[in-house]
Write a protein that holds these residues in place. Structure first.
Motif, PDB file in Angstrom:
ATOM      1  N   PHE A  18      13.627   9.635  -9.146  1.00 53.62           N
ATOM      2  CA  PHE A  18      14.435   8.447  -8.837  1.00 53.62           C
ATOM      3  C   PHE A  18      14.839   8.593  -7.604  1.00 53.62           C
ATOM      4  N   PRO A  19      15.723   9.870  -7.106  1.00 54.44           N
ATOM      5  CA  PRO A  19      16.414   9.937  -5.640  1.00 54.44           C
ATOM      6  C   PRO A  19      15.424  10.099  -4.577  1.00 54.44           C
ATOM      7  N   PHE A  20      14.277  10.779  -4.931  1.00 52.30           N
ATOM      8  CA  PHE A  20      13.029  10.709  -3.932  1.00 52.30           C
ATOM      9  C   PHE A  20      12.370   9.407  -3.784  1.00 52.30           C
ATOM     10  N   ALA A  21      12.320   8.780  -4.955  1.00 47.86           N
ATOM     11  CA  ALA A  21      11.570   7.405  -4.397  1.00 47.86           C
ATOM     12  C   ALA A  21      12.602   6.647  -3.856  1.00 47.86           C
ATOM     13  N   VAL A  22      13.762   6.596  -4.228  1.00 50.72           N
ATOM     14  CA  VAL A  22      14.613   5.763  -3.269  1.00 50.72           C
ATOM     15  C   VAL A  22      14.852   6.007  -2.066  1.00 50.72           C
ATOM     16  N   LEU A  23      14.826   7.334  -1.454  1.00 50.04           N
ATOM     17  CA  LEU A  23      14.577   7.826  -0.278  1.00 50.04           C
ATOM     18  C   LEU A  23      13.347   7.167   0.236  1.00 50.04           C
ATOM     19  N   PHE A  24      12.041   7.511  -0.068  1.00 45.67           N
ATOM     20  CA  PHE A  24      10.868   7.229   0.373  1.00 45.67           C
ATOM     21  C   PHE A  24      10.890   5.824   0.440  1.00 45.67           C
ATOM     22  N   GLY A  25      11.179   5.013  -0.358  1.00 40.86           N
ATOM     23  CA  GLY A  25      11.419   3.539  -0.485  1.00 40.86           C
ATOM     24  C   GLY A  25      12.107   3.170   0.811  1.00 40.86           C
ATOM     25  N   TYR A  26      13.293   3.657   0.906  1.00 37.11           N
ATOM     26  CA  TYR A  26      13.757   3.334   1.998  1.00 37.11           C
ATOM     27  C   TYR A  26      13.376   3.431   3.430  1.00 37.11           C
ATOM     28  N   LEU A  27      12.880   4.619   3.525  1.00 38.39           N
ATOM     29  CA  LEU A  27      11.967   4.766   4.780  1.00 38.39           C
ATOM     30  C   LEU A  27      10.700   3.905   4.767  1.00 38.39           C
ATOM     31  N   THR A  28      10.272   3.907   3.844  1.00 40.88           N
ATOM     32  CA  THR A  28       8.996   2.738   4.162  1.00 40.88           C
ATOM     33  C   THR A  28       9.542   1.544   4.277  1.00 40.88           C
ATOM     34  N   GLY A  29      10.503   1.151   3.651  1.00 41.14           N
ATOM     35  CA  GLY A  29      10.994  -0.437   3.951  1.00 41.14           C
ATOM     36  C   GLY A  29      11.521  -0.674   5.246  1.00 41.14           C
ATOM     37  N   PHE A  46       0.675  -1.193   0.044  1.00 39.88           N
ATOM     38  CA  PHE A  46       0.020   0.154  -0.002  1.00 39.88           C
ATOM     39  C   PHE A  46       0.738   1.296   0.138  1.00 39.88           C
ATOM     40  N   GLY A  47       2.164   1.038   0.289  1.00 41.51           N
ATOM     41  CA  GLY A  47       3.100   2.191   0.064  1.00 41.51           C
ATOM     42  C   GLY A  47       3.445   2.917  -1.135  1.00 41.51           C
ATOM     43  N   ILE A  48       2.829   2.114  -2.099  1.00 45.48           N
ATOM     44  CA  ILE A  48       3.234   2.594  -3.529  1.00 45.48           C
ATOM     45  C   ILE A  48       2.935   4.133  -3.577  1.00 45.48           C
ATOM     46  N   VAL A  49       1.861   4.494  -2.718  1.00 48.81           N
ATOM     47  CA  VAL A  49       1.176   5.883  -2.574  1.00 48.81           C
ATOM     48  C   VAL A  49       2.576   6.705  -2.260  1.00 48.81           C
ATOM     49  N   VAL A  50       3.504   6.257  -1.577  1.00 49.32           N
ATOM     50  CA  VAL A  50       4.567   7.222  -1.393  1.00 49.32           C
ATOM     51  C   VAL A  50       5.233   7.386  -2.737  1.00 49.32           C
ATOM     52  N   GLY A  51       5.487   6.194  -3.269  1.00 50.81           N
ATOM     53  CA  GLY A  51       6.167   6.513  -4.746  1.00 50.81           C
ATOM     54  C   GLY A  51       5.484   7.219  -5.581  1.00 50.81           C
ATOM     55  N   ALA A  52       4.256   7.235  -5.552  1.00 52.01           N
ATOM     56  CA  ALA A  52       3.387   8.342  -6.451  1.00 52.01           C
ATOM     57  C   ALA A  52       3.586   9.568  -6.155  1.00 52.01           C
ATOM     58  N   MET A  53       3.860  10.056  -4.966  1.00 52.31           N
ATOM     59  CA  MET A  53       4.365  11.201  -4.365  1.00 52.31           C
ATOM     60  C   MET A  53       5.428  11.726  -4.940  1.00 52.31           C
ATOM     61  N   ALA A  54       6.494  10.886  -5.139  1.00 52.25           N
ATOM     62  CA  ALA A  54       8.042  11.070  -5.673  1.00 52.25           C
ATOM     63  C   ALA A  54       7.464  11.558  -6.946  1.00 52.25           C
ATOM     64  N   GLY A  55       6.905  10.653  -7.686  1.00 50.44           N
ATOM     65  CA  GLY A  55       6.744  10.921  -9.188  1.00 50.44           C
ATOM     66  C   GLY A  55       5.920  12.400  -9.262  1.00 50.44           C
ATOM     67  N   GLN A  56       5.072  12.815  -8.478  1.00 49.54           N
ATOM     68  CA  GLN A  56       4.406  13.859  -8.711  1.00 49.54           C
ATOM     69  C   GLN A  56       5.361  15.059  -8.037  1.00 49.54           C
ATOM     70  N   THR A  57       6.208  14.745  -7.184  1.00 49.81           N
ATOM     71  CA  THR A  57       7.183  15.787  -6.792  1.00 49.81           C
ATOM     72  C   THR A  57       7.942  16.153  -8.155  1.00 49.81           C
TER      73      THR A  57
END
Lengths: 534, 427, 344
Positions: B110-121, B75-86
Motif C-alpha cells: 500500500f504505501p509503496f503504491a501510494v507513493l508511486f501513484g503519487y509520482l506517476t500522477g 499504462f502506469g499500472i506497471v509501476v503499481g505492479a512493481m509495488a506489489g512485487q516489492t
C-alpha cells in the motif's frame, strides 16, 4: 439607513501595468431593479465585472481602488468563491455545461448534495454518496421558478441553445440566497423568440426581488427591459440614465462620442476622384466560430483605406479571414472583375492579397523562429522568391534573405538585436511590424490588416497607423483595415463599414456623427435607424 | 406502415449495436475460430480460463477509474505492479507465508503504491494530453530503477543476507523466486485461491439462483416507482431466463459425469473481484466519483466550477496504482513463482488490451468491459499458439499473432479516439 | 548566476549527460580501461546509430513529434537487406542493392503511415508507438512465412528466417572498412562516418529547400503556415516518408556495421534510444536540428559505450550499463514530454 441598494460600487479605479482601464466608476443597483451596463469593447465592462467577482486577474495585478458596498456594508470581494457566498451570480456568455450530464448534474455541478455512508464517516467527505433525489428536487424547483417544464433528468446534449441558457440561469438561482445576478451578453447566442423568453424570465426574477445587472450591446433590449442604464466609455463613467427618460439615440451617442481628429486631410479631394472597384463581395458568408459573416455585399475601391468596424463577435473579423480562405466561406468574390476561387489560401495569396491577422501570436508569427523566416516565408512559399538553384537542389538564398530582412528592419524601424533574433523576444509593436513586413514582402495589391494596434503601446500604435497611411499614399496600396477601435478607423479610413450580427449595418464616412456610429454598432434595425437619422 | 417502421427501427438499433461493439464482436469470432482450430479439449480451455480470469480481472479492473477521470488508459499500472512485487519480496524474505503473508503483502504494498501513484500522477498532470505515451515510458523508466534496486542494491546497501532468493554471489535477487505453498510453504501460492474452492457447476447454480432472486426483487420494485427505472422489467425477465438455462446446463453436466464436472473455481478470489467491481460502481456514486466524471468530461468546466482538477486526477492515479499493486499480488499468488524482472513489464499492455477488447475506449469503461474483455483476451491467449500450429504448422505464428493483437488493438483504439476527437473539433 | 546561465544555454539534459560522459571518461582513465579500444568503440557506435537518430529530424520538424514508429522504417530496411542477400549479392553491391530495394518499400509504407498520422493529429506519439509495435509483430509472421531460400538466412531445419544471421559473407562491415585507418590505436571507420555525415548533409539541404522550409514552418506554427498557403498535411506526409526512409537506410548501415542482421522482435524497442539521443542532443518534441543529432548520438552512445567497461570494473557482475541506458533513455523522454504543451 435603508436606501435599497444591493450593490454600490464607488469610485472604482483599476490599473494594469500603468495602464488605467477604469477611472473612478460608480455603479448602483437596487433590489428588484434591472440595470443595464453598456459600452464599447474595451470600455471597462469586463474589468468592472472581474472586480465584482474578485477574479484572480485583479488581485494578481495589484487590486483596485475605491469601495464596494454589498447590502450597504463595505465588502472586500477577494475571490469568486466569496462573491458566490455573498449571493452574486453570473450567467456566462459561454456555457459552462457538460453535455453528457443531466440538467440536474449541471445545475449542481460541484455543489452536489451528499449523504453519509459507512465509509465516508471513516475516510472523509469526498466519499459521501450523491443524493440524487434531493438534487433532482432542487433542480426541479429552480426550473419551475423559470417556468421551464423540461424534465430535470434529461441530458444537456441535444437541447436547444435557449434551454441551455436557462439551465445556466437555473444553476445561479439554485445557489442559495442569490441577491444579484449578472447577465453577460446572454442574448447574443439566442434566437429572437428565445431572447424574448429570456427577457421575460429576467423580469420575473427581478420582480421576485433579485437585482439584475444586464450587460448587452442591443440598445433596443436596454430600452425595453431596464430601469436604469449606466454607460461606460474608455474606462470612464459617462452617465447613468433613467431608461424611461432616455432614447436609443441618446444612449448610442453617449456610448461612442469622443473627439476624433481626422488624419486624412485630403479627404475631400479624394472623394471627388471616381475610383474603380478592386474587390467586390457578393452574398459572402464566412463560418468563423464567434465571428460569423452572413451574406454581405461590399465594394472596395482601388487605392482607398477601407475600414471595417463593429463590436466583438459581430463578424467584422470574419470578413478578411474568409477572403483569405482561412475559414470556410461561400458566396462570390470578384477581384478586378475576375471571379476569385474561394476557400483557397494559396490562390488568394497568388492573386496579390496579403493578410495581417488579428491573432498575431497564433496566426501572424512563428514566435520561436527568426525575424528572417517570419518575414520572407509567405513570399518564398507563394512566389518562389529568395530561392536559388545549387546543382540539383533549389535552396534558400540566405544572402538575399538577410539583405531583404535588413532593409525591412530599417524601413519599418523594427527594434531588434539582429535579423536572426526570435520574434517571440520582440515587443508587441515590433512584432506587428514584422507581420506587416511579411505582407509587404509579397508586394500585394490589397493589404488586409486586422486589429493592427491590439495589445501594443500608444507610441507603437501611432507608428503602425502612420505606416499604413504612408503605404496607401505612396504606393497606392489598397488597405482594408479591421479594428475594434472606432477612433483609429475614423482617423485613417476613407470609408467605414459597420458590421452588426454578421451583416453590413451601413457604410459611413469618418466625419459622420457619433450617434450614427453608435446606433449602427448596437444593431439597431436599419429601418429604425433611418427614422432616427431623419 | 407502422410495422415497417418498427422493423426499420429494430434494424438500425441492431446496426448501431454492432457498430458500438464491433471490437468485441470481432474478438468473439476470433475466439470461436481459435477454439475450433486449436483442437484443445474443452475442459482444458475452461479450466485455463477460470484460472486466468480469476488472476487477471483485478488488474484489468484497476484501469477503470483513470479512464473515467479523463487520464485515459493508465499504462502506469506497471509501476503499481512493481509495488506489489516489492511487497511480495519482503514477505517472502521474512518467511511469512500463506494467507498471513498474502495479507501482509497487501499491507506492505500500500504505501509503496501510494507513493508511486503519487509520482506517476504528478507526471500525468505535467504531461496532459500525452498521458498514454508518458505512462508507457514511465513503466520503462521505473523498471530501470527497479532493476537497479533489486540487482545491485540488494546485498550491498540493502542488508539482505543469503537466502535462496539471492544470487550465489550475494548481490541481487535471482531471476525467479518460488512462492510455493503447500505443507512446507516458502511463499504465498494459492493463499487466496486455496481458501475455498467450489465445483464450477455448484458455483454456477448458486450464482444463477442469486441473480434470479435479485431480478425478481427488481421487477417487484419496478412496479411502484415514480422515476423511470434504469432497466425495464423485460431485461430482468431475460436475466431470469438466462439464469434458468445456466442452472439446467449445470445440472446436466453434473449428471452426465463428464470431465467438466471436475472443474473448480476459487470462490474467495472471485468474491474479492466482485467486491472490487462493486467498489468501482459505488465510488462513482460518491462526491469524488462525480468529480472524476466532471474532470473526465471537461477539465476546464471542472476548474471553473471550483474542482481541483490536478488533485482529482492525482487521486484517480493513486487509486489505480494501489489496485494494480494488489492485482499483481493476486496474480502472483495464483502463478506461484515470481519472475523477478519480467512479470510486471507486460501487465500494463495485457490489461489494457483486455479492457479494450471488452468494448472500453479511452474515455469510456465499466466493469462489464473489464470482465468480458478479460475473458475474451485470455481465450485468444490460450488458443492462439495451438491454433497457429494447426493453421500454419508453426506455434510461433500464433504467438506473434497474439502480440500483434495486443499492440494492434491498443493502437487502433487510440487512433479511433484521436480521429473522433478531431472530427468533433472540426464541426 | 553565470553557471545557471550556461546550464540554461546548453539545456539541462545536455548538461547532465555531458557531465556524466566526462565523468565516466575520467573514471575510465583512472581505472586503466584501454582508451584506444574505448574510443574506437565510441566512434563506431556513433556512425552505427547516427542515421537512425537522424530519422527523428524530419518528423519533429513537421510537427508530428519524434518518430516513435521508427520500427516501421527499420522493418522496411530489413526487408531490403534480406531481399538483397536472397538475390545473391555480396560486398558493396549487396549493401547498395539493399538500400535501393528498401527505399521504395519505405516510401510506400511511409505514405500510409503519414496518412494515419494526419488522421490522428494531437495523439501522434502514442499511436506511432503502437503502430510500430504491431508492424513489428505482423512482420514477425512475415519472416516465418515469406518464401526466402538463401541458406545464409533460413533455419537449417524448420520454417522461416533465423532470428539473427551474420553478414560476414555479404555486406558486413563494408562501410567500416572503406578507407579505414588507425591513429594512435584508434580505428577510424571512414566510410561509415562519411556515409552518416553525407546523410546529415542531405537532410540539411532538404530542410533548406522550399518544401523543407514549408514543413518547418508548418511544424512550428500550423496556423501561420496555413495563412501562408502551406498544405500542412502534405508536408507532414513528406516528412514522415523521409523519416521512414532514413529508418530503413539507418538499419542497413547499423546491421552492416554490427555484422549481423537481427529480425523478429529485435526492432521493437529501437525507436526509444534514437528518440532519447536526439533529445539529449538538445532537440525538443517540437524542434530538432542536424546538430542535435550529431551531439546527441555522440553523447548518448558515447556514454553507454564507455559506461560498459567502466561499470564492469566496479560491479563485475551483471550489466549495469544496460540499467543506465534504461534510466537515461526513458528519463530524457519523460523530461521532453513534460515540456510538450497540450491538455484540454
Amino acid at each position: 439607513m435603508n436606501n435599497g441598494y444591493v450593490l454600490q460600487m464607488k469610485d472604482i479605479s483599476k490599473e494594469y501595468y500603468g495602464n488605467k482601464v477604469l477611472k473612478g466608476v460608480n455603479l448602483n443597483v437596487k433590489a428588484g431593479e434591472i440595470h443595464c451596463l453598456v459600452g464599447e469593447n474595451g470600455a471597462g465592462k469586463s474589468t468592472l465585472m472581474n472586480i465584482l467577482f474578485g477574479m484572480d486577474v485583479i488581485h494578481s495585478t495589484g487590486g483596485y481602488e475605491g469601495e464596494i458596498l454589498f447590502n450597504e456594508k463595505i465588502t472586500e470581494i477577494k475571490s469568486p468563491k466569496k462573491a458566490m457566498e455573498l449571493g452574486i451570480g453570473m450567467v456566462h456568455q459561454e456555457f459552462m455545461l457538460i453535455p453528457e450530464f443531466t440538467i440536474t448534474e449541471n445545475i449542481k455541478l460541484n455543489r452536489e448534495i451528499t449523504k453519509d455512508n459507512v465509509i465516508s464517516k471513516i475516510l472523509g467527505d469526498r466519499l459521501r454518496t450523491i443524493d440524487s433525489k434531493r438534487m433532482n428536487d432542487d433542480a426541479r424547483s429552480a426550473l419551475d421558478r423559470l417556468d421551464m417544464n423540461i424534465d430535470e433528468w434529461v441530458r444537456i446534449v441535444g437541447l436547444p441553445v435557449g434551454h441551455m441558457q436557462f439551465v445556466e440561469i437555473a444553476r445561479e438561482i439554485d445557489k442559495t440566497k442569490v441577491k444579484l445576478m449578472v447577465f453577460d451578453e446572454p442574448t447574443a447566442v439566442l434566437t429572437e423568440s428565445e431572447a424574448d423568453n429570456l427577457l421575460k424570465s429576467m423580469k420575473k426574477l427581478a420582480s421576485s426581488g433579485i437585482a439584475i445587472l444586464f450587460i448587452t450591446h442591443r440598445l433596443d433590449e436596454v430600452i425595453s427591459i431596464s430601469d436604469n442604464v449606466t454607460i461606460l466609455r474608455d474606462g470612464e463613467l459617462v452617465k447613468t440614465l433613467v431608461t424611461s427618460e432616455s432614447s436609443v439615440g441618446e444612449i448610442a451617442e453617449l456610448m461612442v462620442g469622443r473627439k476624433v481628429d481626422i488624419l486624412n486631410k485630403e479627404e475631400k479631394n479624394k472623394k471627388q476622384v471616381k475610383r474603380e472597384v478592386i474587390l467586390e463581395l457578393k452574398d459572402f458568408s464566412v463560418h468563423m466560430p464567434g465571428e460569423e459573416v452572413k451574406n454581405i455585399n461590399l465594394k472596395i475601391e482601388n487605392g482607398e483605406i477601407f475600414g471595417i468596424g463593429g463590436l466583438a463577435g459581430q463578424g467584422k473579423v470574419g470578413i478578411a479571414n474568409g477572403i483569405m480562405g482561412l475559414y470556410p466561406s461561400n458566396g462570390e468574390l470578384y477581384l478586378k472583375g475576375n471571379k476569385l476561387k474561394l476557400n483557397d489560401t494559396n490562390n488568394s495569396l497568388e492573386n496579390g492579397l496579403a493578410f495581417v491577422s488579428e491573432d498575431r501570436r497564433e496566426v501572424g508569427l512563428i514566435l520561436d523562429s527568426s525575424i528572417e523566416l517570419n518575414i520572407i516565408f509567405t513570399a518564398l512559399n507563394i512566389q518562389n522568391k529568395f530561392l536559388k538553384k545549387y546543382l540539383f537542389f533549389t535552396l534558400q538564398n540566405s544572402k538575399k534573405i538577410k539583405k531583404h530582412t535588413d532593409e525591412m528592419i530599417k524601413k519599418l524601424d523594427i527594434r531588434c538585436t539582429s535579423s536572426k533574433q526570435n520574434v517571440g523576444k520582440l515587443s508587441g509593436g515590433n512584432q506587428q511590424k514584422v507581420c506587416i513586413a511579411r505582407a509587404l514582402t509579397q508586394d500585394p495589391d490589397i493589404l488586409f490588416v486586422s486589429e493592427p494596434t491590439r495589445g501594443i503601446d500608444i507610441g507603437a500604435k501611432k507608428l503602425v497607423l502612420d505606416l499604413l497611411v504612408e503605404l496607401n499614399k505612396e504606393l497606392g496600396m489598397t488597405i482594408v483595415m479591421t479594428s475594434s477601435e472606432l477612433t483609429e478607423l475614423r482617423k485613417i479610413s476613407d470609408r467605414i463599414a459597420i458590421i452588426s450580427e454578421g451583416k453590413v449595418a451601413g457604410i459611413l464616412k469618418p466625419g459622420d456623427s457619433d450617434k450614427k456610429f453608435g446606433l449602427m454598432m448596437s444593431g439597431t434595425k436599419i429601418k429604425e435607424l433611418q427614422e432616427e437619422v431623419i | 406502415m407502422a410495422e415497417v417502421k418498427e422493423i426499420n427501427k429494430k434494424n438500425s438499433q441492431l446496426k448501431s449495436f454492432f457498430i458500438k461493439n464491433i471490437v468485441t464482436i470481432i474478438f468473439i469470432v476470433i475466439t470461436i475460430i481459435g477454439i475450433l482450430l486449436s483442437e484443445l479439449s474443452f475442459t482444458f480451455i475452461v479450466n485455463e480460463l477460470i484460472n486466468r480470469i480469476s488472476r487477471n480481472s483485478f488488474l484489468v479492473l484497476s484501469l477503470i477509474i483513470p479512464i473515467l477521470a479523463g487520464i485515459g488508459l493508465n499504462f502506469g499500472i506497471v509501476v503499481g505492479a512493481m509495488a506489489g512485487q516489492t511487497a511480495i519480496i519482503m514477505v517472502t524474505y521474512w518467511g511469512i507465508t500463506g494467507l498471513k503473508g498474502f495479507i501482509l503483502s497487501l499491507i506492505f504494498a500500500f504505501p509503496f503504491a501510494v507513493l508511486f501513484g503519487y509520482l506517476t500522477g504528478k507526471l500525468f498532470n505535467k504531461t496532459k494530453g500525452q498521458e498514454m505515451i508518458a505512462g508507457l515510458i514511465v513503466g520503462f523508466f521505473a523498471n530501470g530503477i527497479y532493476q537497479f534496486v533489486f540487482l545491485y542494491l540488494v546485498g550491498t546497501i540493502i542488508p539482505m543476507k543469503n537466502t535462496v532468493m539471492i544470487k550465489p554471489d550475494g548481490v541481487g535477487l535471482r531471476n525467479t523466486i518460488s512462492l510455493c505453498g503447500g505443507d512446507y510453504p516458502d511463499g504465498i501460492k494459492y493463499a487466496l485461491d486455496g481458501i475455498f474452492r467450489l465445483n464450477l457447476f455448484y458455483f454456477m447454480i448458486i450464482g444463477s439462483s442469486l441473480v434470479m432472486i435479485y431480478a425478481v426483487y427488481k421487477i417487484l420494485k419496478n412496479r411502484n416507482k415514480k422515476y423511470i427505472p434504469v432497466k425495464s422489467s423485460g431485461t430482468y425477465i431475460t436475466y431470469i431466463i438466462i439464469a434458468l438455462v445456466f442452472i439446467a446446463v449445470s445440472i446436466g453436466v453434473l449428471v452426465s459425469g463428464s470431465s467438466l464436472a471436475m472443474l473448480k473455481v476459487p470462490v474467495i478470489t472471485l468474491a474479492v473481484i466482485a467486491v472490487l467491481c462493486l467498489f468501482n460502481v459505488l465510488i462513482m456514486k460518491t462526491k469524488i466519483g462525480q468529480d472524476f466524471r466532471t474532470v473526465g468530461l471537461s477539465q476546464s468546466i471542472a476548474k471553473v466550477s471550483g474542482i481541483n482538477v490536478d488533485r482529482t486526477r492525482l487521486i484517480a492515479t493513486i487509486i489505480s496504482t494501489v489496485l494494480a499493486a494488489w492485482g499483481q499480488i493476486i496474480f502472483l499468488q495464483n502463478i506461484g513463482t515470481m519472475n523477478t524482472y519480467g512479470n510486471h513489464m507486460q501487465v500494463g499492455m495485457f490489461a489494457i488490451a483486455a479492457i479494450l477488447i471488452g468494448g472500453a475506449s479511452v474515455t469510456k469503461a465499466n466493469v462489464r468491459h473489464a470482465l468480458i474483455g478479460t475473458a475474451l483476451f485470455h481465450s485468444v491467449f490460450i488458443v492462439s499458439p495451438t491454433a497457429g500450429k494447426t493453421l500454419f504448422g508453426d506455434a510461433q505464428i500464433g504467438e506473434f499473432f497474439r502480440a500483434f493483437v495486443v499492440y494492434g488493438v491498443i493502437g487502433i483504439s487510440l487512433g479511433l479516439h484521436a480521429w473522433k476527437k478531431r472530427a468533433v473539433s472540426r464541426l | 548566476m553565470t553557471s545557471k546561465l550556461i546550464v540554461n544555454k546548453i539545456g539541462l539534459p545536455r548538461f547532465i549527460i555531458s557531465t556524466l560522459f566526462v565523468f565516466v571518461l575520467i573514471l575510465a582513465v583512472v581505472l586503466k580501461v584501454p582508451m584506444d579500444m574505448l574510443l574506437s568503440d565510441v566512434i563506431k557506435r556513433f556512425g552505427m546509430y547516427g542515421i537512425l537518430v537522424l530519422a527523428m529530424v524530419p518528423s519533429i520538424q513537421s510537427g508530428t513529434g519524434p518518430n516513435f514508429a521508427l520500427p516501421i522504417g527499420i522493418v522496411c530496411g530489413l526487408l531490403g537487406a534480406t531481399m538483397s542477400i536472397e538475390f545473391g549479392h555480396v560486398g558493396f553491391s549487396a549493401f547498395i542493392i539493399a538500400v535501393l530495394f528498401s527505399i521504395p518499400i519505405a516510401v510506400i509504407t511511409g505514405y500510409f503511415y503519414g496518412k494515419l498520422l494526419n488522421a490522428v493529429k494531437g495523439s501522434e506519439m502514442a499511436i506511432a508507438t503502437y503502430t510500430g509495435f504491431s508492424v513489428v509483430q505482423l512482420m514477425s509472421i512475415g519472416w516465418i512465412m515469406l518464401p526466402f531460400k538463401s541458406g545464409q538466412m533460413i533455419w537449417p531445419i524448420g520454417k522461416g528466417l533465423r532470428t539473427t544471421f551474420t553478414l560476414e559473407k555479404t555486406f558486413g562491415h563494408v562501410l567500416d572498412n572503406f578507407l579505414h585507418f588507425n591513429i594512435l590505436g584508434v580505428t577510424i571507420p571512414t566510410g561509415l562516418l562519411l556515409f552518416f555525415l553525407g546523410a546529415c548533409y542531405f537532410v540539411y539541404l532538404f530542410t533548406k529547400s522550399k518544401t523543407g522550409t514549408a514543413i518547418l514552418a508548418g511544424g512550428m506554427n500550423p496556423n501561420y503556415a496555413r495563412a501562408s498557403g502551406v498544405n500542412i498535411d502534405k508536408g507532414r506526409m513528406i516528412a514522415n516518408i523521409l523519416s521512414t526512409v532514413l529508418g530503413a537506410v539507418g538499419i542497413i548501415v547499423y546491421s552492416s556495421s554490427y555484422g549481423f542482421v537481427q529480425l523478429y522482435t529485435a526492432p521493437l524497442m529501437m525507436a526509444f534510444p534514437a528518440v532519447a539521443a536526439v533529445l539529449i542532443g538538445g532537440a525538443t518534441a517540437k524542434r530538432a536540428k542536424i546538430s542535435h543529432v550529431i551531439i546527441g548520438v555522440l553523447l548518448f552512445q558515447g556514454l553507454l559505450t564507455s559506461a560498459m567497461p567502466v561499470t564492469n570494473k566496479i560491479f563485475p557482475v551483471g550489466n549495469i550499463s544496460e540499467i543506465i541506458r534504461t534510466v537515461v533513455q526513458n528519463g530524457i523522454i519523460l523530461y521532453a514530454l513534460t515540456k510538450v504543451e497540450g491538455g484540454k
